[in-house]
Write a protein that holds these residues in place. Structure first.
Motif, PDB file in Angstrom:
ATOM      1  N   GLU A 214      -1.251   0.729   1.642  1.00  0.00           N
ATOM      2  CA  GLU A 214      -0.871   1.531   0.477  1.00  0.00           C
ATOM      3  C   GLU A 214      -1.289   0.830  -0.819  1.00  0.00           C
ATOM      4  O   GLU A 214      -1.695   1.471  -1.790  1.00  0.00           O
ATOM      5  CB  GLU A 214       0.633   1.784   0.505  1.00  0.00           C
ATOM      6  N   ALA A 215      -1.213  -0.505  -0.812  1.00  0.00           N
ATOM      7  CA  ALA A 215      -1.677  -1.273  -1.977  1.00  0.00           C
ATOM      8  C   ALA A 215      -3.188  -1.161  -2.135  1.00  0.00           C
ATOM      9  O   ALA A 215      -3.711  -1.026  -3.256  1.00  0.00           O
ATOM     10  CB  ALA A 215      -1.261  -2.732  -1.830  1.00  0.00           C
ATOM     11  N   GLU A 218      -4.121   2.033  -3.783  1.00  0.00           N
ATOM     12  CA  GLU A 218      -3.988   1.960  -5.244  1.00  0.00           C
ATOM     13  C   GLU A 218      -5.218   1.297  -5.857  1.00  0.00           C
ATOM     14  O   GLU A 218      -5.724   1.738  -6.893  1.00  0.00           O
ATOM     15  CB  GLU A 218      -2.732   1.163  -5.615  1.00  0.00           C
ATOM     16  N   LEU A 219      -5.705   0.228  -5.229  1.00  0.00           N
ATOM     17  CA  LEU A 219      -6.919  -0.443  -5.726  1.00  0.00           C
ATOM     18  C   LEU A 219      -8.107   0.513  -5.720  1.00  0.00           C
ATOM     19  O   LEU A 219      -8.914   0.551  -6.652  1.00  0.00           O
ATOM     20  CB  LEU A 219      -7.244  -1.665  -4.867  1.00  0.00           C
ATOM     21  N   LYS A 324       5.306  -1.846  -2.415  1.00  0.00           N
ATOM     22  CA  LYS A 324       3.850  -1.737  -2.326  1.00  0.00           C
ATOM     23  C   LYS A 324       3.187  -2.020  -3.674  1.00  0.00           C
ATOM     24  O   LYS A 324       2.059  -2.536  -3.724  1.00  0.00           O
ATOM     25  CB  LYS A 324       3.449  -0.360  -1.810  1.00  0.00           C
ATOM     26  N   ASN A 325       3.883  -1.702  -4.764  1.00  0.00           N
ATOM     27  CA  ASN A 325       3.323  -1.951  -6.092  1.00  0.00           C
ATOM     28  C   ASN A 325       3.225  -3.447  -6.374  1.00  0.00           C
ATOM     29  O   ASN A 325       2.287  -3.908  -7.033  1.00  0.00           O
ATOM     30  CB  ASN A 325       4.177  -1.272  -7.163  1.00  0.00           C
ATOM     31  N   TYR A 328       0.169  -4.559  -4.528  1.00  0.00           N
ATOM     32  CA  TYR A 328      -1.007  -4.095  -5.284  1.00  0.00           C
ATOM     33  C   TYR A 328      -1.293  -5.006  -6.472  1.00  0.00           C
ATOM     34  O   TYR A 328      -2.440  -5.419  -6.701  1.00  0.00           O
ATOM     35  CB  TYR A 328      -0.784  -2.657  -5.750  1.00  0.00           C
ATOM     36  N   LYS A 329      -0.256  -5.345  -7.253  1.00  0.00           N
ATOM     37  CA  LYS A 329      -0.458  -6.177  -8.448  1.00  0.00           C
ATOM     38  C   LYS A 329      -0.972  -7.558  -8.063  1.00  0.00           C
ATOM     39  O   LYS A 329      -1.817  -8.137  -8.775  1.00  0.00           O
ATOM     40  CB  LYS A 329       0.853  -6.279  -9.232  1.00  0.00           C
ATOM     41  N   LYS A 332      -4.674  -7.203  -7.100  1.00  0.00           N
ATOM     42  CA  LYS A 332      -5.467  -7.015  -8.320  1.00  0.00           C
ATOM     43  C   LYS A 332      -5.626  -8.339  -9.066  1.00  0.00           C
ATOM     44  O   LYS A 332      -6.718  -8.677  -9.547  1.00  0.00           O
ATOM     45  CB  LYS A 332      -4.798  -5.976  -9.213  1.00  0.00           C
TER      46      LYS A 332
END
Length: 376
Positions: A214-215, A218-219, A324-325, A328-329, A332
């Motif tokens: 899920e991350a 987002e990418l 998941k955020n 993601y961070k 990134k």
């Protein structure tokens, strides 16, 4: 002293427990014979001990993990019937099991290793092992002279779940193969896949692969990262099939690469070519892959739960594995912050120096000397 080692967990494609078994035994044998002791190893897979000074007793092939649930049943029977028989015949003074498999019968002089309490935390995921941990291990603890575990985190879990004496549990850290896991200049995987994150051990839901994907999704929605892939290795097909069914309809899934079982010799290249290891596990008794990654100069993104902060120290980016955020961070940040990546690589190389198989074996041998009753 004569040490009997129960290595029935070992198979021909060793993963976590098998790798621990091979490394701790080989180092322990070297040190034991240096002190004038003898060692006999009980296993269905003799190859890792071909050059060992120890006696190796080959046991039924059906104890090998490749036989699945059948192997679990065979190991249990073998431990109750054949381990007492062999240990008496071989006149061993103490039996060391590299896992939580022991015997109700025969010698009280046995030491078990409990690597984690996963079956108690995720009972639906490990139904048979949950039964074993709830009903069998409490009985085995009455027949042991002590327990070995691999982190303070797991030690706390054992005290809490089994009401077992804190003073009778010794911590012997896992380690990694220092000669094997080091930076590899061969850019094979980078040339083939471009920029990629690595996910090792997609075996069960607690490894949290779905949130890592899920991350990545987002990418993928950011044009600058549309080429970034995630390579997944070491998974169980039944679990990865569920993941495929969940995500295959999304366009980002073209950047998901399932590698299945990667040969041992290829792993350093795989780590060395990665942007970072993503290890968002909900629970680990220790967690060897982050240490292997650090040794290969691969930065790590790991969960802030269970043993991982203890093992990874200041050498990782920590994430909440249920967010998941957050994952993601962190991914990134690894892509855009070259300075941070460099710092994590340097810290990782220092951190993995804490873990050495010879040190672990020395601590284990000291414990066996204390519990074994007689020496030399």
């Amino acid at each position: 002293m004569k040490i009997g080692i129960n290595a029935t967990i070992l198979g021909d494609k060793p993963t976590g427990l098998g790798i621990y078994t091979i490394n701790i035994i080989n180092e322990l044998v070297t040190q034991a014979y240096g002190e004038g002791h003898e060692v006999v190893i009980y296993t269905s897979h003799k190859e890792p001990f071909t050059n060992s000074k120890a006696e190796v007793r080959e046991v039924s092939k059906y104890t090998s993990p490749k036989y699945g649930k059948l192997a679990g049943m065979f190991r249990f029977i073998w431990n109750q019937v054949m381990l007492p028989f062999y240990s008496t015949k071989d006149k061993v003074d103490i039996i060391y099991s590299t896992t939580h498999h022991g015997s109700f019968f025969g010698k009280d002089s046995q030491i078990l290793t409990i690597h984690d309490t996963l079956p108690l935390i995720f009972p639906k995921q490990h139904k048979l092992q949950n039964y074993y941990f709830k009903y069998i291990i409490p009985l085995l603890l009455r027949k042991t002279k002590g327990l070995v575990t691999v982190s303070n985190s797991t030690k706390d879990d054992l005290v809490k779940n089994f009401n077992y004496s804190n003073s009778n549990i010794d911590i012997v850290y896992n380690s990694y193969n220092k000669d094997h896991f080091k930076y590899d200049v061969d850019e094979k995987y980078k040339n083939e896949y471009g920029r990629y994150f690595l996910f090792v051990g997609a075996s069960y839901p607690h490894k949290n692969l779905d949130r890592a994907l899920e991350a990545l999704k987002e990418l993928y929605e950011n044009e600058d990262f549309k080429d970034v892939k995630i390579l997944i290795t070491g998974g169980r097909k039944d679990y990865t099939d569920i993941i495929i069914e969940k995500f295959q309809q999304y366009s980002f899934f073209e950047n998901v690469v399932l590698l299945d079982y990667v040969p041992f010799n290829e792993l350093p290249k795989l780590y060395s070519n990665a942007i970072a290891l993503v290890y968002p596990s909900l629970y680990e008794g220790f967690g060897i892959p982050p240490i292997e990654a650090m040794a290969c100069m691969c930065p790590t993104i790991v969960s802030n739960k269970s043993s991982l902060p203890e093992v990874c120290g200041d050498a990782s980016i920590y994430i909440n594995p249920e967010d998941k955020n957050d994952i993601y961070k962190a991914m990134k940040k690894m892509l855009v912050d070259k300075k941070l990546r460099g710092e994590l690589i340097e810290r990782g190389l220092l951190n993995c120096e804490r873990f050495q198989w010879d040190k672990s074996a020395s601590e284990l041998l000291k414990l066996l000397n204390e519990k074994g009753g007689k020496a030399g």
